[in-house]
Motif scaffolding. Sequence first.
Motif, short mmCIF file in Angstrom:
data_model
loop_
_atom_site.label_atom_id
_atom_site.label_comp_id
_atom_site.label_asym_id
_atom_site.label_seq_id
_atom_site.Cartn_x
_atom_site.Cartn_y
_atom_site.Cartn_z
N THR A 125 0.80 -1.22 0.00
CA THR A 125 0.00 0.00 0.00
C THR A 125 0.84 1.27 0.00
OG1 THR A 125 -0.14 -0.07 2.41
CG2 THR A 125 -1.93 -1.11 1.17
N ALA A 126 2.11 1.19 0.36
CA ALA A 126 2.94 2.39 0.48
C ALA A 126 4.00 2.54 -0.59
CB ALA A 126 3.60 2.41 1.86
N CYS A 127 4.51 1.42 -1.16
CA CYS A 127 5.65 1.55 -2.07
C CYS A 127 5.81 0.30 -2.93
CB CYS A 127 6.92 1.80 -1.27
SG CYS A 127 7.39 0.43 -0.20
N TRP A 128 6.86 0.35 -3.75
CA TRP A 128 7.28 -0.78 -4.57
C TRP A 128 8.60 -1.28 -4.00
CZ3 TRP A 128 4.45 -2.66 -8.67
CH2 TRP A 128 3.36 -1.88 -9.06
N VAL A 129 8.74 -2.61 -3.90
CA VAL A 129 9.94 -3.20 -3.32
C VAL A 129 10.63 -4.03 -4.38
CG1 VAL A 129 10.85 -4.65 -1.47
CG2 VAL A 129 8.74 -3.34 -1.09
N LEU A 130 11.91 -3.72 -4.64
CA LEU A 130 12.74 -4.51 -5.53
C LEU A 130 13.50 -5.50 -4.66
CD1 LEU A 130 13.93 -5.04 -8.37
CD2 LEU A 130 15.68 -3.34 -7.83
N ASN A 131 13.20 -6.79 -4.84
CA ASN A 131 13.82 -7.85 -4.04
C ASN A 131 14.88 -8.57 -4.86
OD1 ASN A 131 12.17 -7.75 -1.61
ND2 ASN A 131 10.50 -8.37 -2.97
N TYR A 132 15.95 -8.93 -4.18
CA TYR A 132 17.04 -9.70 -4.79
C TYR A 132 17.34 -10.88 -3.87
CZ TYR A 132 21.78 -10.91 -6.25
OH TYR A 132 22.89 -11.58 -6.67
N GLU A 133 17.37 -12.06 -4.45
CA GLU A 133 17.77 -13.25 -3.70
C GLU A 133 18.67 -14.10 -4.57
OE1 GLU A 133 14.60 -15.62 -2.20
OE2 GLU A 133 14.09 -14.18 -0.65
N LYS A 134 19.78 -14.54 -3.97
CA LYS A 134 20.72 -15.39 -4.70
C LYS A 134 21.16 -16.51 -3.79
CE LYS A 134 24.96 -15.40 -7.33
NZ LYS A 134 26.06 -14.63 -7.87
N GLU A 135 21.14 -17.72 -4.34
CA GLU A 135 21.63 -18.87 -3.58
C GLU A 135 23.15 -18.91 -3.68
OE1 GLU A 135 19.96 -22.67 -4.46
OE2 GLU A 135 17.92 -21.96 -4.21
N GLY A 136 23.76 -19.15 -2.54
CA GLY A 136 25.21 -19.23 -2.50
C GLY A 136 25.68 -20.63 -2.19
N GLU A 137 26.78 -20.70 -1.51
CA GLU A 137 27.37 -21.98 -1.15
C GLU A 137 26.48 -22.74 -0.17
OE1 GLU A 137 31.22 -21.17 0.43
OE2 GLU A 137 31.86 -20.09 -1.36
N ILE A 138 26.73 -24.02 -0.06
CA ILE A 138 25.99 -24.86 0.87
C ILE A 138 26.53 -24.63 2.29
CG2 ILE A 138 25.40 -27.23 1.51
CD1 ILE A 138 24.14 -26.34 -1.11
N ASN A 139 25.61 -24.40 3.21
CA ASN A 139 25.98 -24.25 4.61
C ASN A 139 26.32 -25.64 5.15
OD1 ASN A 139 25.93 -24.11 7.46
ND2 ASN A 139 24.52 -22.38 7.39
N PRO A 140 27.56 -25.85 5.63
CA PRO A 140 27.94 -27.18 6.09
C PRO A 140 27.15 -27.67 7.30
CG PRO A 140 29.71 -25.60 6.51
CD PRO A 140 28.64 -24.89 5.74
N LYS A 141 26.63 -26.74 8.10
CA LYS A 141 25.86 -27.13 9.29
C LYS A 141 24.45 -27.59 8.95
CE LYS A 141 28.40 -24.20 12.45
NZ LYS A 141 28.34 -23.10 13.41
N THR A 142 23.82 -26.90 7.99
CA THR A 142 22.43 -27.23 7.66
C THR A 142 22.30 -28.07 6.39
OG1 THR A 142 22.11 -25.24 6.33
CG2 THR A 142 21.63 -25.07 8.70
N GLY A 143 23.30 -28.02 5.52
CA GLY A 143 23.22 -28.73 4.25
C GLY A 143 22.36 -28.01 3.22
N LYS A 144 21.93 -26.80 3.55
CA LYS A 144 21.09 -26.01 2.64
C LYS A 144 21.90 -24.84 2.09
CE LYS A 144 16.86 -27.08 5.13
NZ LYS A 144 15.72 -26.52 5.87
N PRO A 145 21.53 -24.36 0.89
CA PRO A 145 22.26 -23.21 0.34
C PRO A 145 22.02 -21.95 1.17
CG PRO A 145 20.51 -23.92 -1.16
CD PRO A 145 20.50 -24.85 0.00
N ILE A 146 23.04 -21.12 1.24
CA ILE A 146 22.93 -19.84 1.92
C ILE A 146 22.24 -18.88 0.96
CG2 ILE A 146 24.22 -17.90 2.89
CD1 ILE A 146 26.46 -19.96 3.53
N ILE A 147 21.17 -18.23 1.42
CA ILE A 147 20.42 -17.28 0.61
C ILE A 147 20.86 -15.87 1.00
CG2 ILE A 147 18.13 -16.41 -0.02
CD1 ILE A 147 18.53 -19.29 -0.84
#
Length: 86
Positions: free
Chosen positions: A15-37
């Motif tokens: 209702t107030a503005c436009w948001v430009l979002n950026y997300e990029k997957e990076g390396e795998i987190n060794p603790k979680t096994g999931k990519p770092i976003i």
Amino acid sequence: MNIQLDENYSIESDTACWVLNYEKEGEINPKTGKPIISPDASYHANLRQALAKYLDNALKPCKDAQDLMRRITEVEKTIEKVRVSV
């Protein structure tokens, strides 16, 4: 409204503005096994400003004039799709 611009960028409105979002997957987190976003967001008063920021960010990695022209053409096509859908 949420518009996907490319694999990393999207624009959403509230209702107030436009948001430009950026997300990029990076390396795998060794603790979680999931990519770092790596998320980032910028806030704009109107769609034109959000798209101008997207264009600016898209052109920064270009290395030469030919690469710059190719990327401008790609981004213009993306922006035209947004105009048609909005």
